[in-house]
Design a protein around this motif. Structure first.
Motif, PDB file in Angstrom:
ATOM      1  N   UNK A 185      -3.927 -26.220  13.297  1.00  0.00           N
ATOM      2  CA  UNK A 185      -5.289 -26.802  12.932  1.00  0.00           C
ATOM      3  C   UNK A 185      -6.313 -25.857  13.262  1.00  0.00           C
ATOM      4  N   UNK A 186      -6.387 -24.527  12.940  1.00  0.00           N
ATOM      5  CA  UNK A 186      -6.954 -22.989  13.048  1.00  0.00           C
ATOM      6  C   UNK A 186      -6.894 -22.955  11.304  1.00  0.00           C
ATOM      7  N   UNK A 187      -5.488 -23.281  10.745  1.00  0.00           N
ATOM      8  CA  UNK A 187      -5.129 -22.789  10.158  1.00  0.00           C
ATOM      9  C   UNK A 187      -5.326 -24.253   8.771  1.00  0.00           C
ATOM     10  N   UNK A 188      -6.017 -25.651   9.406  1.00  0.00           N
ATOM     11  CA  UNK A 188      -6.526 -26.001   8.207  1.00  0.00           C
ATOM     12  C   UNK A 188      -7.949 -26.205   8.226  1.00  0.00           C
ATOM     13  N   UNK A 189      -8.291 -25.351   9.154  1.00  0.00           N
ATOM     14  CA  UNK A 189      -9.856 -24.866   8.733  1.00  0.00           C
ATOM     15  C   UNK A 189     -10.267 -24.061   7.214  1.00  0.00           C
ATOM     16  N   UNK A 190      -9.152 -23.528   7.246  1.00  0.00           N
ATOM     17  CA  UNK A 190      -9.203 -22.028   6.136  1.00  0.00           C
ATOM     18  C   UNK A 190      -8.770 -22.097   5.045  1.00  0.00           C
ATOM     19  N   UNK A 191      -9.509 -21.841   3.991  1.00  0.00           N
ATOM     20  CA  UNK A 191      -9.453 -21.708   2.835  1.00  0.00           C
ATOM     21  C   UNK A 191      -7.886 -20.843   2.463  1.00  0.00           C
TER      22      UNK A 191
END
Length: 146
Positions: free
Chosen positions: A93-99
């Protein structure tokens, strides 16, 4: 068990301390300095959390520009929830928030060194840490430049 994951949901200092203690991460964090703990929470710009009803059971606390790098400063999961993909889900979920070009960067707890390579993390041998007890000085700069 039906966990709820939230992005940037409010987390109290008490909830954060509880999950740090329950995860075993408290021995590497300034848990006796409430000012520091509060600052850690308030100055993070990406916090992904896992909740079992109203109990915080996992947290991925990061600082990021969302485009180039995301420093995942804390990944903590209460012991009762470890081994159930909670930490993995927090990272996803953290990675999904990133460009699309933004990389995750973290410093592993010693007992988690074998965990991260299995997920695809790559070791980096050029990480440097300056403890707060070390003071940068012009003399040190001069000798580093020669």
């Amino acid at each position: 068990m039906s966990l709820k994951y939230r992005i940037n949901a409010p987390v109290s200092v008490g909830q954060f301390l509880h999950v740090l203690h329950q995860s075993g991460l408290s021995n590497r964090r300034p848990v006796n300095d409430l000012h520091a703990i509060n600052g850690m929470l308030r100055n993070s710009n990406l916090v992904v959390t896992a909740w079992d009803q109203n109990e915080l059971v996992g947290i991925a606390r990061s600082m990021t520009d969302f485009h180039y790098a995301c420093y995942l400063s804390d990944l903590a999961v209460s012991q009762d929830y470890q081994g159930q993909s909670v930490g993995f889900n927090l990272q996803v979920l953290t990675q999904q928030q990133l460009g699309e070009h933004c990389k995750l960067v973290l410093l592993s707890a010693p007992d988690a060194n074998d965990y991260y390579p299995k997920l695809g993390y790559q070791p980096h041998d050029k990480c440097w840490v300056l403890p707060r007890t070390e003071v940068l000085s012009k003399r040190a700069y001069s000798s580093a430049m020669s």
